[in-house]
Design an enzyme around this catalytic site. Structure first.
Site, PDB file in Angstrom:
ATOM      1  CB  CYS A  83      -0.906   0.033   1.228  1.00 48.30           C
ATOM      2  SG  CYS A  83      -2.131  -1.291   1.304  1.00 48.30           S
ATOM      3  CD  GLU A 336      -6.980 -13.637 -23.881  1.00 47.77           C
ATOM      4  OE1 GLU A 336      -5.734 -13.721 -23.905  1.00 47.77           O
ATOM      5  OE2 GLU A 336      -7.598 -12.645 -23.465  1.00 47.77           O
ATOM      6  CB  CYS A 411      -5.161  -1.944 -15.266  1.00 48.63           C
ATOM      7  SG  CYS A 411      -4.073  -2.827 -16.392  1.00 48.63           S
TER       8      CYS A 411
END
Length: 456
Positions: A83, A336, A411
């Site tokens: 984190c 894919e 992302c």
């Protein structure tokens, strides 16, 4: 310019944050990056690295605190690299992530009119990870340790808890750590490349509570696997699958390509909306299930499906988003490059009786041209690539396909912005919504709507 020397202690005011969440102090125009510092804080820091164009500082004291500063609840936060933002209020985290997207898109390229929505956050931004990948090592006293890596290193911090992992995963980790010590099972050593247990991986179905436990081993021989399986079954009745994954590579890759089932099913199940998914040990499946539903719902809003559209799902993986959209589409085509993922997508379609789906293995740019030659004309194309973004060949092929709408999930907003500049030749980037898939970290997920310019 004022002299900047290593080990020197200075004071200054933080004027900005980097994409890594580090505070920025400037001496004249020279930037110094200080982890754990917040905007508008007056701080004291020590220079620990000095380069020609920037320096890194270590926070010593916060002289004047920001209103956004909170005490990190995790006892390992100062050491662990998992984190980066626990010292910041959650509201400030969401604002920071939106601001980074604004900076990327409004300051570069023809996107100054693109609407950047507020970041969609969580009600409770803790305990959200449905998958834990836990490195296993040994202490100097030869005790088994498990946890996560120290910042910018491969030193394992032995941990009993992690506040962003599923609570059950911690319980499994702590019991397995005890049993590995008790049974004296050998542990992999990164330096010598010897030993057996490399990682413990735990996956949980958010809506089903089914759990999969995976032992990642350096080799196939696992003599005490039956003992561990029996202990896990007895203590955790919701474990429905225990697997061994073999990884002989001497690299940072966590899992190998070969797996075997030691107990139970080959896959666990989870649900998003009304769709059920089979998830194997190697399947890509979004880490934060509750936020994934918000992400996919936003993508669905952008797609504006009426039941008449053909949808193309590129980089489709196990079919998660394509199958999510299938009940509202005329037909969904998914492509894919990974053969097992396509098999899983087909199995998931069969499981959900979604007959208006077709999945094919291959490079997206090749397969979609074949479909185009067969007269298949998608109205909406879904794009959800890995962090590196889309290949330029794929993007130029997509422009030839010329769908009305492109919904691009990313992302990594930096590569999304790069790809958007190519798509801007024919498409207007109308809107971007950041979604906080990884609270307490600097990672940002976005979903963007591109509309063909003649459709505006």
């Amino acid at each position: 310019m004022e002299t900047i020397k290593k080990n020197e202690v200075k004071t200054g005011k933080v004027i900005d944050l980097t994409h890594e969440g580090h505070g920025v102090v400037k001496v004249d125009r020279y930037p110094i990056f200080i982890p754990n510092a917040l905007i508008d804080e007056e701080i004291k820091f020590k220079l620990i690295k000095v380069k020609k164009n920037f320096a890194i500082g270590k926070l010593i004291e916060v002289i004047s605190e920001s209103d956004d500063r909170v005490t990190p609840p995790c006892i390992y936060y100062a050491k662990c690299g998992g984190c980066q933002l626990q010292h910041m209020t959650y509201r400030a985290q969401l604002d920071m992530k939106r601001e980074q997207v604004v900076n990327l898109f409004h300051r570069k390229g023809p996107f100054e009119n693109t609407v950047i929505k507020e970041t969609i956050g969580m009600v409770n931004p803790w305990r959200y990870r449905n998958k834990s990948q836990i490195p296993v090592g040994q202490s100097n006293s030869n005790q088994v340790i498990m946890g996560f890596y120290r910042q910018r290193s491969h030193d394992i911090i032995d941990m009993d808890s992690c506040l962003i992992q599923d609570r059950q995963h911690q319980e499994v980790m702590n019991r397995v750590k005890y049993w590995l010590n008790e049974l004296n099972i050998s542990i992999y050593n990164e330096k010598t490349k010897t030993g057996l247990i490399r990682h413990l991986v735990v996956r949980t179905g958010y809506h089903t509570d089914e759990m999969m436990v995976i032992f990642v081993t350096n080799g196939a021989t696992f003599k005490q696997s039956e003992l561990l399986v029996n202990k896990l079954k007895k203590e955790f009745p919701n474990i429905t699958s225990i697997k061994q994954n073999i990884n002989n590579s001497h690299s940072n890759v966590i899992m190998g390509r070969q797996s075997m089932t030691l107990y139970g099913k080959d896959k666990i199940e989870d649900q998003l909306s009304e769709v059920t998914y089979h998830i194997s040990d190697l399947s890509f499946y979004q880490i934060n299930s509750s936020q994934t539903e918000k992400l996919y719902q936003q993508a669905l809003n952008y797609a504006q499906l009426t039941g008449k559209e053909i949808v193309l799902d590129t980089y489709c993986g196990i079919g998660t988003i394509g199958l999510y959209m299938a009940p509202l589409a005329k037909h969904v085509y998914g492509v894919e490059v990974v053969p097992q993922a396509i098999k899983d997508a087909e199995d998931n379609a069969t499981k959900n009786q979604l007959k208006n789906t077709t999945f094919e293995c291959g490079k997206a740019e090749d397969v979609i041209l074949t479909w185009k030659s067969q007269g298949i004309k998608p109205g909406v194309v879904m794009v959800d690539p890995p962090r590196k973004g889309c290949d330029e060949t794929f993007l130029t092929t997509l422009l030839k396909l010329n769908p009305k709408r492109i919904v691009y999930i990313s992302c990594n907003p930096s590569t999304q912005q790069r790809d958007a500049q190519i798509l801007a030749e024919q498409y207007e980037l109308v809107e971007i919504t950041p979604v906080d898939m990884f609270p307490q970290t600097t990672h940002i997920e976005t979903v963007a709507l591109f509309v063909r310019k003649d459709e505006e």
